[in-house]
Structure formats: C-alpha cells, structure tokens
Write a protein that holds these residues in place. Structure first.
Motif, PDB file in Angstrom:
ATOM      1  N   GLU A 306      50.645 -72.960  96.451  1.00 12.17           N
ATOM      2  CA  GLU A 306      49.827 -72.759  97.600  1.00 12.17           C
ATOM      3  C   GLU A 306      48.649 -73.662  97.489  1.00 12.17           C
ATOM      4  O   GLU A 306      48.186 -73.869  98.498  1.00 12.17           O
ATOM      5  N   ILE A 307      48.073 -73.748  96.182  1.00  9.95           N
ATOM      6  CA  ILE A 307      46.868 -74.552  96.236  1.00  9.95           C
ATOM      7  C   ILE A 307      47.247 -75.966  96.768  1.00  9.95           C
ATOM      8  O   ILE A 307      46.527 -76.587  97.406  1.00  9.95           O
ATOM      9  N   ILE A 308      48.290 -76.671  96.439  1.00 13.88           N
ATOM     10  CA  ILE A 308      48.692 -77.841  96.984  1.00 13.88           C
ATOM     11  C   ILE A 308      49.042 -77.779  98.413  1.00 13.88           C
ATOM     12  O   ILE A 308      48.553 -78.873  99.167  1.00 13.88           O
ATOM     13  N   ASN A 309      49.520 -76.805  98.801  1.00 17.47           N
ATOM     14  CA  ASN A 309      49.727 -76.743 100.394  1.00 17.47           C
ATOM     15  C   ASN A 309      48.579 -76.692 101.172  1.00 17.47           C
ATOM     16  O   ASN A 309      48.333 -77.243 102.221  1.00 17.47           O
ATOM     17  N   SER A 310      47.478 -75.843 100.486  1.00 18.19           N
ATOM     18  CA  SER A 310      46.087 -75.571 101.117  1.00 18.19           C
ATOM     19  C   SER A 310      45.349 -77.053 101.135  1.00 18.19           C
ATOM     20  O   SER A 310      44.687 -77.321 102.114  1.00 18.19           O
ATOM     21  N   ILE A 311      45.544 -77.952 100.112  1.00 17.46           N
ATOM     22  CA  ILE A 311      44.929 -79.059 100.096  1.00 17.46           C
ATOM     23  C   ILE A 311      45.505 -80.132 101.132  1.00 17.46           C
ATOM     24  O   ILE A 311      44.623 -80.938 101.923  1.00 17.46           O
ATOM     25  N   ALA A 322      45.178 -86.170 111.812  1.00 19.50           N
ATOM     26  CA  ALA A 322      45.775 -85.426 112.929  1.00 19.50           C
ATOM     27  C   ALA A 322      46.293 -86.088 113.931  1.00 19.50           C
ATOM     28  O   ALA A 322      47.313 -85.767 114.666  1.00 19.50           O
ATOM     29  N   ALA A 323      45.647 -87.323 114.338  1.00 20.79           N
ATOM     30  CA  ALA A 323      45.822 -88.218 115.413  1.00 20.79           C
ATOM     31  C   ALA A 323      47.378 -88.691 115.001  1.00 20.79           C
ATOM     32  O   ALA A 323      48.254 -88.695 115.945  1.00 20.79           O
ATOM     33  N   LEU A 324      47.434 -89.185 113.989  1.00 22.98           N
ATOM     34  CA  LEU A 324      48.516 -89.957 113.549  1.00 22.98           C
ATOM     35  C   LEU A 324      49.915 -88.854 113.500  1.00 22.98           C
ATOM     36  O   LEU A 324      50.891 -89.082 113.938  1.00 22.98           O
ATOM     37  N   TYR A 325      49.469 -87.684 113.046  1.00 22.73           N
ATOM     38  CA  TYR A 325      50.428 -86.611 113.071  1.00 22.73           C
ATOM     39  C   TYR A 325      50.957 -86.246 114.423  1.00 22.73           C
ATOM     40  O   TYR A 325      52.287 -86.258 114.810  1.00 22.73           O
ATOM     41  N   PRO A 348      52.986 -77.143 110.489  1.00 25.70           N
ATOM     42  CA  PRO A 348      51.876 -77.526 109.773  1.00 25.70           C
ATOM     43  C   PRO A 348      52.351 -78.710 108.910  1.00 25.70           C
ATOM     44  O   PRO A 348      53.357 -78.737 108.300  1.00 25.70           O
ATOM     45  N   LEU A 349      51.445 -79.696 108.504  1.00 21.75           N
ATOM     46  CA  LEU A 349      51.942 -80.839 107.675  1.00 21.75           C
ATOM     47  C   LEU A 349      52.506 -80.471 106.337  1.00 21.75           C
ATOM     48  O   LEU A 349      53.426 -80.957 105.866  1.00 21.75           O
ATOM     49  N   SER A 350      51.724 -79.397 105.710  1.00 22.96           N
ATOM     50  CA  SER A 350      52.350 -78.744 104.341  1.00 22.96           C
ATOM     51  C   SER A 350      53.604 -78.245 104.667  1.00 22.96           C
ATOM     52  O   SER A 350      54.596 -78.335 103.349  1.00 22.96           O
ATOM     53  N   GLU A 354      59.693 -83.598 106.076  1.00 23.86           N
ATOM     54  CA  GLU A 354      59.584 -85.139 106.423  1.00 23.86           C
ATOM     55  C   GLU A 354      58.450 -85.795 105.567  1.00 23.86           C
ATOM     56  O   GLU A 354      58.621 -86.904 105.329  1.00 23.86           O
ATOM     57  N   PHE A 355      57.626 -84.786 105.125  1.00 23.91           N
ATOM     58  CA  PHE A 355      56.307 -85.407 104.547  1.00 23.91           C
ATOM     59  C   PHE A 355      56.076 -84.814 103.046  1.00 23.91           C
ATOM     60  O   PHE A 355      55.079 -84.733 102.934  1.00 23.91           O
ATOM     61  N   LYS A 356      57.424 -84.322 102.658  1.00 22.63           N
ATOM     62  CA  LYS A 356      57.113 -83.567 101.205  1.00 22.63           C
ATOM     63  C   LYS A 356      56.593 -84.646 100.148  1.00 22.63           C
ATOM     64  O   LYS A 356      56.035 -84.029  99.234  1.00 22.63           O
TER      65      LYS A 356
END
Length: 736
Positions: A306-311, A322-325, A348-350, A354-356
């Motif tokens: 959860e800490i990692i996802n928050s980061i 955000a623009a790239l995403y 959300p990115l986390s 595809e971006f794990k």
C-alpha cells in the motif's frame, strides 16, 4: 461504430445439432435466390420486415451488426436482404433446424471457392470437406466459431476483398488462436471460408482441439483476438495513428524539459512542493530494512504494498507523468476504436499491470536510502545530441589558392579574372568580424569563380544559398550550384547535398538520393559524410537500420579523428547492445575524443574509469570529468562535486565540492541543485533525489510503451522480450 465487427460463440456438444453441416454450409452455399437488381432499391417487403422483427426478437445482439446499421439508414429490399442473410449465417447452427427460418436458410450468399469448396486452413494442409464435416459431427468437445466482417470500402482499400488475403491473415494468426483458445498448436484445428458479400465481406471461422477436453476462450481472450485481427488488418491505418502519437510524444519531451526546469527552480528556492513522496520513501525504506525475504513487490506484505502504491500514484500526479500516461491511454484507445465501441475504465497508475515494473523501481530507490551516501549512483547520464559538422569543419580542402596576405592585391587579381583570387576575395568578404564584410559582393566573386569551373566556389555558393545566413535562402540556386559541384566529384558538395535530401527540411526528402550521395562522399574519405550516414543507419529512423554498415562508416569517420564518431563508437562498445561489449576499446575511442575536448566523450570516459573494475582509475576519471566540465557538461561538474564531497577515493575537499556543485546547479543539473538544497536545510537529500530519479524512470517506461504501440506487431516477440529485460533492469536499478 467500430470498423471491424467480430462475433464469437462456442457450441457445446449437448447444444449443437449438426456442426458438420454448418461447415458444409459456409463452404458451399450458392446463390439460390438472387434479388432482381432492379428491385434492390425498392422498399423492403412486408415479409422481410416481419422476418427482421423476429430475428431481432430471437437474436437481440443482431442490432450491433453493420448490416442492421445499413438497414436502418435505408430500408430497401437490398439492405433487408443483406441483414437477413448475415443473421442467418451468424445463427445457422440454431436456425438450420428451426422451421420458421427453413425457407430462408439458402439465400443469395457468395462463397469464394478454393477448388471445389471455399474452406481453407493452415499453410500446407489440404482440406477434405467431407472429412472435416464428419470429424466435426463426431467431435465431443467444444467448437468455437467466429465471424469477422469489414465494410466494403475498407476491404477494398486494405486489400481484404479476396479470399487469399483473408487466408494469409488467418494463417499468421495461428499462434494467437492457440494462445487465446488455450489449445496447444499441435492439437489446434481451424477452418474458415470467405464470403464476398456486396456490402460487408467477411469470413466464418471454426476452431477446436483434437483433444475434446482442451480449450477455453475467456472474455479477455476474445478481446485479444479482436485486437490481434484488427492490428493485422488495419496495420497501415494504425501506423498513421502511431505516427501522430510519436509527434505528440516528441512535443511532450520538449514540454517535460520545461516542467522539469520549473521543478528544479522550486528545489533551488527551497519550495519543492512534494514532501509527501520523500516522506513515503523514507517510511518505505525503514520498513524494507526490517523486512526479511525478497524485496520485490509480489513478495511483500499488503501494508508495504500500500505504501508503494501510494508513492506510485503520488508520482503519477506529476504533470509530465500524467500527460505521458494520458497519451499512452489515447494510443491504446485509438487501436480499440477499430474493433469495439467500448472503452475500458482508466486505471490509476499503481493499478495498471502494464506498468508493474514501476513498483519495483520504487523499491529499488527506497532501498538505496539505506545505503551510505557515497554509494548512491544516479542513473541519468549526459548523452551527446545529434551534431552536424560546423561550417569551419566542413570547409572543402580543395587545392588552396595562392597565399594572399593583402586584401587589395587579392581583389585586384580577382578583377583580372583569376578564379582562385575571386574565391579568396569572397572569403575576405564573408568574414563577419573583418573590416571588409560584404556578402553581396562575395556572391558576385564566387559566381564568377564558379562559372570558370572552380568547384570550391560552386560548393561555397550552394552552402550560402542553402543556409541563408549571409544571403537570403534560395533553394533553387543552392541546389543548382551543389549539383554542379557534385558533377565535379566534390565530396563536400556530395555530403552537404546528401544531408539536405536526408533531412528533407527545405526540400522533399529523397532517401535514395541522400544515401547515394553520402556513400559517394564517404568513400572519398569524407569523415562528416561517413558520420552522418553511419548515424542514420544506426538510428534506423529515416534509412533502414544496418548495424554492420553503420559501424563500418563510424569507424571510417572515427579513424579520421572525428570526435562525435569516436564518442558514438565508444558508447556502443561500452553498452554492448548492438556490437560486442569491449570496455578497453571503448575508453580508447572515448579518450581520443576527449583529447579533442568533446565533453560527452570525456564525461562517459570519466564515468567508466570511476565505476568499471576492468579499467577503474580515479585519477583518470577526475581528469576526464575536468575536461568535460571545462566544456560545459553539467553531469561532469556534478560528479566532481560528489567525488570531492564524499572523499571516498580522494581526500575530501569541501571547497572544490561546493564549487562544482554550484556550477552544475547553475547549468541546470537537478541532482546538484537538490543536493545543495538538502545540505542547506540538513534534510534527507537522498530521498529527494530518489523521487526525482523515479520520475525519470516512470517517464522512460511510459515512453517505451508508447513506442511499442507505434511499432505495432512488427518483430513483436523479440521486441516484447527485450522490453521485459529492460523493465526488469530498470526495476532493480540496474544501468541501462
């Protein structure tokens, strides 16, 4: 509506009645009840309208077909017949034994035949229709069917208006069918037929396993097959879209540099406004320090995840990321539009699988916070931009005119018609710092000299008109004089004209002519032409990539002491990605370029001497960094600042450290700026650096994914494998 319509279904053994008959039907159906063409545009008959209502009632999903869309626009006999025919085909396995539809099952279809029937399968496999029909009737497992349909205009434009093209496409998709149906290639059987309908050419596909217990097609598998078919069929259309995405991405790179500059300004001013990332990284670092086992995301406890996802999500709020995403999602949605109207919810990115790899990057950065500060190594490095030779470097060494020290004597001889003096006088008049600067008069003398056949004057005239600095740019005059010099086998004119055709900025790009001219110049040992052509072969953007020829030409240029070519060769040998790695040979080339004050080569040589055990030499590293720093390389200034600040291999020198760090910060180096700010406020500077590195990591990962989308399916297996390796390296903080 989507441009590719697909319908998948499967027939259970207990539900189907005669799937062998279905195979025979799609393979052999003939035009029994043709519509009188004179009546095609008449209003749909009452009988047709009643049947259409029944079809819509019995098979509601028929409303999503292209044929129904056409029928709603134009309720004619022809449109109604197209819709009825298509729905009978799609549901033939159920309709064949339903009395209501019995009279309509054999309508006006057109099956394109391959021999006595229209059924085809994988390459090299003969199709015995009766044998296929018997095998399907006896099969006790599931059978999957699919119909893939295009609009007539798309089919004709893309070349899918004949059975051979569909057959070739499906044969290339055999591996994809196997993977998504969960059937081993050796057990997979598939058969298809092409129906060349007037409005919507389409194929019928049947697939099953010889092992009745095998096979499963999930919703995800259906989407994967639709996507794979669409990327194959609409490859050229998607390339145009990917080109647009590339243009957006390139523009975004420029924008991201501006955003980063603003971020560094905030850091320098002590107003860096994202302490949450720093605090989360420090919290994660402490938790990882007391966690046993593998320090990889999949092996960690839920609270640490959860800490990692928050980061990750906090970093994803950075406007560059955000623009790239957003751009990545736009690229994905562009491809989806081809075969579906639905759009997946943006995650959300986390939460995006595809971006794990980004999550393991966060872990790697957090773990660095537990290391001594002198062991923290930034992964960003200075890379030399594309560089063209300067005007002075590219000056043609054609037989020099007689030495003339006096301007008046030179002009006097020029006025007498001496072509060398005319050229020399023009050179005087093109010296912007000289007292005789007069470009208009210089052009007059050069023209006189060129008309007497002096090839260097022709080259100079072409260059003046091409660049448009001393005289107005005139492409027609530039091309005239450069072409004239090329006829004289002038290697510098060949180089300049070839480079102009290669870039295609002021004239239409002509890669064939550019390649020919640059080759001619390079074979005359023009180091600039060899460098330009070698770089083009290496990049593979404008010319087809040719690594062997690129290396040969770069060696030719480097051996003639051209520093940019020496730098590129050194970097290739150091990285070992396209040619075998050879660190010793790499530093030889880099040292030769550094001796010519090339800051990029000097910096990379310094980094190699600092970090590679095979050639490690701290004093050589310092000397190379000093050369790079003296020539404006901010990364070298930052490295010197760290070396003197930490005092690991040399005596600590705080004054020298502060001098180089301030110099690097003034030149825009974000690491130096952050380090100085952290020293000033006595905070944890490594956490701030880690957050900056993570932003860079994430930007690269998203850009890589965008590049994948742009390239499409070409070399997909090798490309995906290389991308996985690269992501894993980035995730674990390894150098790229």
């Amino acid at each position: 509506m989507a441009r590719l319509i697909t319908k998948f279904k499967y027939l259970k053994p207990e539900d189907r009645k005669n799937v062998g008959g279905y195979a025979e039907y799609i393979a052999t159906r003939e035009g029994v009840e043709k519509i009188d063409e004179s009546k095609r545009n008449a209003p749909a008959t009452e009988k047709q309208r009643r049947l259409i209502q029944k079809i819509l009632s019995d098979f509601p999903d028929s409303k999503s077909s292209l044929e129904y869309e056409d029928y709603l626009k134009d309720k004619t006999v022809g449109a109604a017949s197209e819709f009825i025919t298509r729905m009978l085909e799609e549901n033939a396995d159920e309709m064949m034994h339903t009395k209501t539809y019995a009279d309509y099952i054999a309508t006006r279809p057109r099956a394109e035949r391959f021999g006595s029937h229209g059924l085809f399968t994988d390459d090299g496999v003969a199709v015995d229709l009766q044998k296929v029909s018997d095998e399907l009737n006896a099969h006790t497992g599931n059978v999957w069917t699919a119909i893939v349909s295009l609009r007539r205009e798309d089919a004709e434009r893309l070349g899918y208006d004949n059975g051979s093209r569909w057959r070739d496409m499906l044969r290339s998709q055999t591996q994809t069918l196997s993977e998504n149906l969960k059937i081993p290639m050796s057990h997979l059987r598939w058969f298809a037929a092409f129906h060349n309908e007037s409005h919507h050419p389409h194929i019928h596909l049947i697939a099953y396993s010889i092992n009745p217990n095998e096979g499963y097609l999930s919703e995800k598998g259906v989407m994967a097959l639709r996507s794979s078919f669409a990327k194959d069929i609409f490859a050229q259309d998607l390339l145009c879209e990917y080109k647009k995405q590339t243009e957006h991405r390139d523009a975004l790179k420029v924008q991201s540099r501006e955003v980063l500059a603003e971020l560094i300004a905030k850091i320098n001013g002590g107003t860096y406004d994202n302490p949450q990332v720093e605090n989360l990284l420090q919290t994660l670092s402490k938790r990882l320090a007391v966690t046993n086992g593998k320090k990889q995301y999949g092996y960690l406890r839920k609270d640490i995840k959860e800490i990692i996802n928050s980061i990750v999500d906090e970093l994803g709020k950075d406007e560059r990321i955000a623009a790239l995403y957003d751009l990545w999602y736009e690229s994905k949605e562009t491809a989806l539009k081809v075969y579906t109207e639905s759009r997946p919810e943006r995650l959300p990115l986390s939460q995006n699988k595809e971006f794990k790899s980004v999550k393991n990057m966060v872990i790697a950065e957090a773990m660095k916070l537990n290391l001594p500060t002198d062991e923290v190594e930034e992964t960003d490095e200075s890379v030399e931009p594309d560089r063209e030779p300067t005007t002075e470097e590219a000056e043609s060494p054609d037989p020099p005119p007689p030495p003339m020290d006096e301007y008046e004597k030179t002009v006097a001889d020029a006025d007498k018609g001496n072509k060398w003096s005319q050229y020399r006088a023009a050179k005087f008049m093109l010296d912007r710092d000289g007292e005789h600067y007069d470009p208009k008069k210089a052009v007059e003398y050069l023209t006189k000299s060129a008309k007497q056949g002096y090839t260097v004057a022709k080259y100079m005239l072409g260059k003046l008109y091409l660049h448009g600095e001393d005289v107005p740019k005139q492409m027609l005059h530039a091309l005239h004089w450069l072409e004239s010099a090329v006829k004289d086998d002038n290697p510098y004119a060949e180089y300049l004209l070839g480079k102009t055709f290669l870039k295609g900025e002021d004239i239409e790009r002509d890669t064939e002519r550019a390649e020919s001219l640059l080759h001619r110049s390079a074979e005359q040992e023009n180091k600039y032409a060899a460098y330009t052509l070698g770089k083009a072969y290496l990049d593979g953007d404008v010319l087809a990539q040719n690594i062997d020829e690129a290396v040969r030409l770069l060696n030719l240029s480097a051996s003639r002491n051209f520093a940019p070519a020496q730098f590129i060769l050194g970097r290739l040998l150091y990285k070992g990605e396209v040619i075998p790695k050879d660190i010793k040979k790499a530093v030889e080339w880099l040292d030769r370029a550094a001796a010519q004050k090339n800051p990029y080569a000097a910096y990379l040589a310094g980094k190699i001497y600092l970090t590679e055990d095979e050639v490690k030499d701290i004093q050589k590293a310092i000397r190379r960094f000093i050369i790079a720093a003296e020539n404006g390389n901010d990364y070298a200034e930052y490295q010197l600042g760290k070396i003197y600040l930490y005092g690991k291999d040399v005596p600590r020198d705080t004054d020298a450290a502060m001098y180089y760090l301030h110099l690097a910060a003034e030149h825009g180096n974000q690491y130096a700026a952050q380090l100085l700010h952290s020293i000033k406020v006595n905070g944890n500077w490594t956490a701030a650096l880690a957050s900056l590195r993570l932003i860079g990591h994430m930007a690269r990962v998203i850009q890589n994914r965008l590049e994948d989308e742009r390239r499409g399916r070409e070399n997909s297996i090798d490309r995906k494998l290389l991308r996985k390796i690269e992501d894993k390296k980035q995730a674990h903080g390894l150098k790229q």
